[in-house]
Design a protein around this motif. Structure first.
Motif, PDB file in Angstrom:
ATOM      1  N   LYS A 190      87.722  51.367  16.134  1.00 36.05           N
ATOM      2  CA  LYS A 190      87.782  51.770  14.732  1.00 36.05           C
ATOM      3  C   LYS A 190      88.626  50.787  13.945  1.00 36.05           C
ATOM      4  O   LYS A 190      89.564  50.195  14.483  1.00 36.05           O
ATOM      5  CB  LYS A 190      88.359  53.188  14.607  1.00 36.05           C
ATOM      6  N   LYS A 193      91.229  51.987   7.217  1.00 42.21           N
ATOM      7  CA  LYS A 193      90.734  51.884   5.850  1.00 42.21           C
ATOM      8  C   LYS A 193      91.729  51.163   4.947  1.00 42.21           C
ATOM      9  O   LYS A 193      91.337  50.469   4.017  1.00 42.21           O
ATOM     10  CB  LYS A 193      90.455  53.280   5.287  1.00 42.21           C
ATOM     11  N   ASN A 236      95.909  61.944  14.357  1.00 38.89           N
ATOM     12  CA  ASN A 236      94.959  61.635  15.426  1.00 38.89           C
ATOM     13  C   ASN A 236      94.937  60.130  15.625  1.00 38.89           C
ATOM     14  O   ASN A 236      94.404  59.407  14.785  1.00 38.89           O
ATOM     15  CB  ASN A 236      93.552  62.147  15.070  1.00 38.89           C
ATOM     16  N   LEU A 238      93.248  58.159  17.544  1.00 36.68           N
ATOM     17  CA  LEU A 238      91.942  57.525  17.703  1.00 36.68           C
ATOM     18  C   LEU A 238      91.167  57.483  16.393  1.00 36.68           C
ATOM     19  O   LEU A 238      90.231  56.705  16.238  1.00 36.68           O
ATOM     20  CB  LEU A 238      91.124  58.246  18.776  1.00 36.68           C
ATOM     21  N   GLU A 239      91.564  58.312  15.451  1.00 36.61           N
ATOM     22  CA  GLU A 239      90.947  58.289  14.126  1.00 36.61           C
ATOM     23  C   GLU A 239      91.795  57.507  13.130  1.00 36.61           C
ATOM     24  O   GLU A 239      91.424  57.370  11.959  1.00 36.61           O
ATOM     25  CB  GLU A 239      90.743  59.721  13.610  1.00 36.61           C
ATOM     26  N   ASP A 241      94.515  58.363  11.719  1.00 35.82           N
ATOM     27  CA  ASP A 241      94.834  59.319  10.653  1.00 35.82           C
ATOM     28  C   ASP A 241      96.348  59.479  10.592  1.00 35.82           C
ATOM     29  O   ASP A 241      96.950  60.063  11.499  1.00 35.82           O
ATOM     30  CB  ASP A 241      94.136  60.651  10.948  1.00 35.82           C
TER      31      ASP A 241
END
Length: 305
Positions: A190, A193, A236, A238-239, A241
């Motif tokens: 990932k 952003k 999270n 892995l996200e 976040d």
């Protein structure tokens, strides 16, 4: 960022860093009273990017040891005797600058991914005799402007979080990879952003505070490298976040004030020790900057011949 730009940015200011450490009572978020001590190094050298590990009753500090004569960092290690750290022993040296020695355990072996930004790659080293003997194992990624990679484990898998530089030593975006422990192959998971100079670039390993996962990030507002460190709570990993949680500045550090510190850009801890690095910065005179830049370019061109 080109290699020429990399060397120009490194000579733009005379940055001196000092490593400080203390015995842990909790962590820097809740303990503002326990004093830090400075790591003593010989004249002509300074230390930065400290990582500290406890293994088999040995507390070892891994860090960038910068040689002012050669204007280059190497990776060094020192052991803690309960009071102070031993003099540095150089454990990895290349013809180019190395820093941010992130050490991690995988499949029963210790590995390291030091920062080698001028080479545009991420290189894996393996420890064959802890903590002082390391060998270059594999280039994990090439043609990447990355800096200050950290590693963490989740659900028996190993992940690398690399800070990708965006035409600057300060502005970055984080990218998550999974590292296969058998093949040593990276797979991109990932991409973050957010792209910013405020707290995105990694500043230390993820740690736990009151059941929250915390990621330290370098805060470099308006291009001021190493001003402070932002702590992010991770919802999270892995996200990718995260939420901004805390900021540590030089005012957060209880230390002898005989030095005037102007920034902090790394924080790490183990079971019994906390470590930070503190910045002392002075503008170089133009002629001094030009001289050092020219010297670095000559050395760079020699390497290319």
């Amino acid at each position: 960022m080109s290699k020429i730009s990399y060397y120009w940015n490194r000579t733009a200011r005379k940055m001196t860093w000092m490593i400080a450490y203390r015995n842990r009572t909790s962590d820097i978020i809740t303990d503002r009273e326990t004093m830090f001590k400075l790591l003593n190094l010989k004249s002509g050298f300074w230390g930065a990017d400290p990582f500290v590990y406890s293994y088999e009753n040995r507390i070892v500090l891994f860090y960038e040891l910068f040689n002012e004569k050669y204007n280059k960092g190497v990776i060094a290690a020192s052991e803690y005797d309960g009071h102070t750290f031993s003099p540095p022993i150089i454990i990895i040296e290349e013809s180019y600058h190395l820093s941010f020695p992130c050490v991690f355990l995988m499949n029963g072996c210790y590995y390291m991914v030091p920062e080698s930004g001028s080479q545009h790659n991420i290189v894996l080293y393996e420890c064959i005799s802890y903590p002082y003997k390391w060998v270059r194992k594999k280039i994990l990624l090439e043609h990447i402007d990355s800096s200050d990679t950290i590693v963490f484990n989740k659900d028996s898998k190993t992940y690398l979080l690399a800070s990708i530089l965006i035409n600057s030593t300060c502005v970055s975006k984080n990218v998550l990879f999974e590292l296969n422990g058998d093949s040593l192959v990276l797979t991109k998971i990932k991409e973050g952003k957010e792209c910013s100079d405020e707290g995105i670039r990694n500043a230390g390993l993820i740690f736990r505070h009151n059941n929250k996962l915390i990621r330290p990030g370098q805060n470099c507002p308006n291009g001021e490298y190493g001003k402070s460190t932002i702590f992010w709570t991770i919802n999270n990993p892995l996200e990718m976040d995260e939420e901004r949680f805390w900021e540590i500045t030089v005012d957060s550090i209880n230390i002898d004030k005989k030095h005037i510190f102007s920034g902090i850009h790394t924080y790490n801890l183990c079971d019994s020790i906390e470590v930070v690095d503190l910045r002392i910065i002075q503008k170089r005179h133009l002629y001094e900057r030009a001289y050092l830049f020219t010297k670095l370019i000559i050395n760079y061109l020699k390497d290319k011949i």
